[in-house]
Design a protein around this motif. Structure first.
Motif, PDB file in Angstrom:
ATOM      1  N   GLY A   1       0.748  -1.209  -0.019  1.00  0.00           N
ATOM      2  CA  GLY A   1      -0.066  -0.147   0.181  1.00  0.00           C
ATOM      3  C   GLY A   1       0.896   1.156  -0.057  1.00  0.00           C
ATOM      4  O   GLY A   1       0.098   2.485   0.078  1.00  0.00           O
TER       5      GLY A   1
ATOM      6  N   CYS B   1       1.980   9.940   3.986  1.00  0.00           N
ATOM      7  CA  CYS B   1       0.696   8.989   3.809  1.00  0.00           C
ATOM      8  C   CYS B   1       1.218   7.536   3.254  1.00  0.00           C
ATOM      9  O   CYS B   1       0.483   6.489   3.677  1.00  0.00           O
ATOM     10  CB  CYS B   1      -0.169   9.500   2.820  1.00  0.00           C
TER      11      CYS B   1
ATOM     12  N   SER C   1      -0.117   3.522  -3.283  1.00  0.00           N
ATOM     13  CA  SER C   1      -1.305   4.163  -3.446  1.00  0.00           C
ATOM     14  C   SER C   1      -1.740   5.120  -2.462  1.00  0.00           C
ATOM     15  O   SER C   1      -2.390   5.959  -2.305  1.00  0.00           O
ATOM     16  CB  SER C   1      -2.257   2.972  -3.319  1.00  0.00           C
ATOM     17  N   GLY C   2      -0.814   4.693  -1.089  1.00  0.00           N
ATOM     18  CA  GLY C   2      -0.994   5.747  -0.017  1.00  0.00           C
ATOM     19  C   GLY C   2      -0.449   7.095  -0.353  1.00  0.00           C
ATOM     20  O   GLY C   2      -0.698   8.169  -0.132  1.00  0.00           O
TER      21      GLY C   2
ATOM     22  N   ALA D   1      -7.791   3.313  -1.537  1.00  0.00           N
ATOM     23  CA  ALA D   1      -6.882   4.288  -1.748  1.00  0.00           C
ATOM     24  C   ALA D   1      -7.294   4.949  -3.506  1.00  0.00           C
ATOM     25  O   ALA D   1      -7.481   5.998  -3.542  1.00  0.00           O
ATOM     26  CB  ALA D   1      -5.634   4.102  -1.912  1.00  0.00           C
TER      27      ALA D   1
ATOM     28  N   THR E   1      -0.073   4.484   5.075  1.00  0.00           N
ATOM     29  CA  THR E   1      -0.716   3.100   4.829  1.00  0.00           C
ATOM     30  C   THR E   1      -0.238   2.100   4.983  1.00  0.00           C
ATOM     31  O   THR E   1      -0.817   1.086   5.254  1.00  0.00           O
ATOM     32  CB  THR E   1      -0.985   3.551   3.135  1.00  0.00           C
ATOM     33  N   THR E   2       1.079   2.013   5.108  1.00  0.00           N
ATOM     34  CA  THR E   2       2.014   0.543   5.079  1.00  0.00           C
ATOM     35  C   THR E   2       1.691   0.388   6.595  1.00  0.00           C
ATOM     36  O   THR E   2       1.222  -1.004   6.677  1.00  0.00           O
ATOM     37  CB  THR E   2       3.352   0.859   5.039  1.00  0.00           C
TER      38      THR E   2
ATOM     39  N   VAL F   1      -6.948  -2.129   0.703  1.00  0.00           N
ATOM     40  CA  VAL F   1      -6.377  -0.910   0.936  1.00  0.00           C
ATOM     41  C   VAL F   1      -6.052  -0.284  -0.170  1.00  0.00           C
ATOM     42  O   VAL F   1      -6.346   1.055  -0.417  1.00  0.00           O
ATOM     43  CB  VAL F   1      -5.041  -0.795   1.959  1.00  0.00           C
ATOM     44  N   ASN F   2      -5.297  -0.956  -1.078  1.00  0.00           N
ATOM     45  CA  ASN F   2      -5.277  -0.248  -2.456  1.00  0.00           C
ATOM     46  C   ASN F   2      -6.391   0.017  -3.327  1.00  0.00           C
ATOM     47  O   ASN F   2      -6.503   1.291  -3.922  1.00  0.00           O
ATOM     48  CB  ASN F   2      -4.409  -1.157  -3.446  1.00  0.00           C
TER      49      ASN F   2
END
Length: 361
Positions: free
Chosen positions: A118, A150, A121-122, A184, A154-155, A180-181
Motif C-alpha cells: 500500500g 501517507c 497508493s497511500g 485508496a 498506509t503501510t 487498502v489499494n
C-alpha cells in the motif's frame, strides 16, 4: 543443533551462483550504469558530448582534465538540470529494485512488490489531497511531504490489519494490501473528481511518474535513505536465505521471523515512500527486476540484493532516457513507459520460469 540438521540445512539452503559469475554480473551492471548515466547527461536541448560531461565532473572535483562544455549554458544545464535527474533516477531505481527483492524474499511470494503493502497508493492519496486543497499555489515540497507521510501511514495500516495473534500472516497481508489499494484508488478518484481542471491534470501527471522535477534538494532526501535502506537489507540477507527454508526451519535456526518481517516492511516503506514522493508512481521496476536477477545470479540474497539495486537503477535511467528522447520536445510519463515495457516482459519471465523451473525461484 545436530550434525544431521546442519547437513539438511546446507543441502536445502539456496545455493548462490559461482562467485566469479556474480562478480562479473555486478561489475558489468556497474559499468553499464556509468555509461548510461554519462549518455543520459548528454541528452537534451543543450548539446553536450560525453567527454564534456566527464570533463565538467573532473573540473568540479579539482582535476584539470578533459574539455569543458562548449555551449555557454552547458555547465549550468549539467549541474542544475541533468545531473540531479540522473542521480535521482539511480537512487529511485535502486530503491525500487532492492525493495522488490526484499519483499519477495521475506514473504516468499513472487507477486510481492512495493505496491502490495500500500505504500504507493497511500503516497498517491496524500499527494492528491494536497494538490486539491492547495490548488495552483501548492509547493512541490508540500506534495512530496504529504506523499511520504501517507505512504508510511498506509503501510502501517496494512501491516496492523494483517497481524493475528501476534504474528503476520502473509496471505492476509497481501489481501489487506489489495483492499487498502482499492480504497485508496477510490479516494484518488474522488479527489480527481472534485479537483479543478488544473489540479486534475496535476494529479494525473503525478500518478504517471516523472523525474522532470528533480533537484539536488530532492536528491539529498532520497539518496541517504536509499543508501541506508540497501545497507540494512544487506545486513539481513543471511536471515532471508534461512527464511527460504521455511518458517519453522528458520525459527529453529534462531531467526525471529516476525521481527524480520517487521524490519523488512519498515525498510521498504521508507525506501519507496521517499522515492515516489519526488517522482510519482513508477510501476513494475520492483516486480520485474528481482525476478530477472534471480535468474541471472541465483536466489542467494547477498548477490540478489545488490544486483537488483544496480539493475533497478539501470532500468530507470534507460526509461528516463527514453522518456526524454522518444518524442522531440516532450517528456513522456516515466511510469507509463515502465508499465508498457515491464508488463509484457514480466509475462515472458513467468512463462520462462514455469517452463524451465516449475516454480518462481
Amino acid at each position: 543443533m545436530s550434525t544431521e540438521t546442519d547437513k539438511a540445512v546446507e543441502k536445502s539452503a539456496p545455493r548462490p551462483t559461482s562467485r566469479s559469475r556474480v562478480s562479473g554480473v555486478l561489475i558489468g551492471l556497474t559499468v553499464a550504469l556509468v555509461i548510461v548515466a554519462v549518455l543520459s547527461a548528454c541528452i537534451g536541448q543543450v548539446p553536450t558530448s560525453p567527454l564534456e560531461v566527464l570533463g565538467s565532473i573532473m573540473h568540479r572535483i579539482g582535476l584539470d582534465i578533459g574539455p569543458m562544455p562548449a555551449h555557454p549554458s552547458g555547465e549550468v544545464t549539467l549541474w542544475e538540470v541533468r545531473f540531479p535527474r540522473v542521480v535521482l533516477a539511480i537512487c529511485v531505481g535502486a530503491a525500487l529494485g532492492c525493495s522488490g527483492a526484499l519483499l519477495q524474499g521475506v514473504f516468499a511470494n513472487p507477486l510481492a512488490e512495493p505496491g502490495v503493502i500500500g505504500v504507493s497508493s497511500g503516497a498517491a492519496v496524500g499527494a492528491s489531497a494536497v494538490i486539491v486543497v492547495g490548488g495552483n499555489f501548492v509547493a512541490g515540497w508540500a506534495i512530496a511531504a504529504a506523499a511520504f507521510v501517507c505512504g508510511l501511514l498506509t503501510t502501517a495500516i496494512v501491516y496492523l490489519f494483517a497481524r493475528h495473534e501476534g504474528r503476520t500472516e502473509v496471505v492476509t497481508l497481501v489481501l489487506t494490501g489489495v483492499a487498502v489499494n482499492a480504497f485508496a484508488g477510490g479516494l484518488i478518484a474522488f479527489f480527481t473528481f472534485i479537483a479543478s481542471p488544473s489540479a486534475r491534470d496535476q494529479i494525473v501527471f503525478w500518478q504517471l511518474g516523472s523525474l522532470n522535477g528533480a533537484t539536488w534538494n530532492s536528491v539529498l532526501v532520497v539518496a541517504p535513505m536509499t543508501v541506508v535502506g540497501i545497507a540494512a537489507t544487506m545486513a539481513i540477507a543471511s536471515r532471508l536465505d534461512l527464511l527460504a527454508l521455511g518458517e519453522h526451519a528458520a525459527r529453529h535456526l534462531g531467526v525471529n521471523v516476525e521481527r524480520l518481517r517487521q524490519l523488512a516492511v519498515l525498510i521498504v516503506a521508507l525506501l519507496v515512500s521517499a522515492s515516489v514522493a519526488f517522482t510519482g508512481i513508477i510501476l513494475f521496476v520492483g516486480l520485474v527486476v528481482p525476478h530477472l536477477m534471480r535468474i541471472v545470479v541465483g536466489p542467494g540474497h547477498r548477490a540478489l540484493i545488490p544486483a537488483s539495486a544496480l539493475t533497478g537503477a539501470l532500468v530507470l535511467l534507460l526509461a528516463d532516457l527514453g522518456s526524454r528522447s522518444l518524442i522531440d520536445n516532450a517528456d513522456l510519463p516515466l511510469g507509463m513507459l515502465t508499465a508498457l515495457v515491464g508488463g509484457p516482459f514480466f509475462f515472458w519471465l513467468l512463462r520462462r520460469t514455469r517452463s524451465q523451473q516449475g516454480g518462481w525461484a
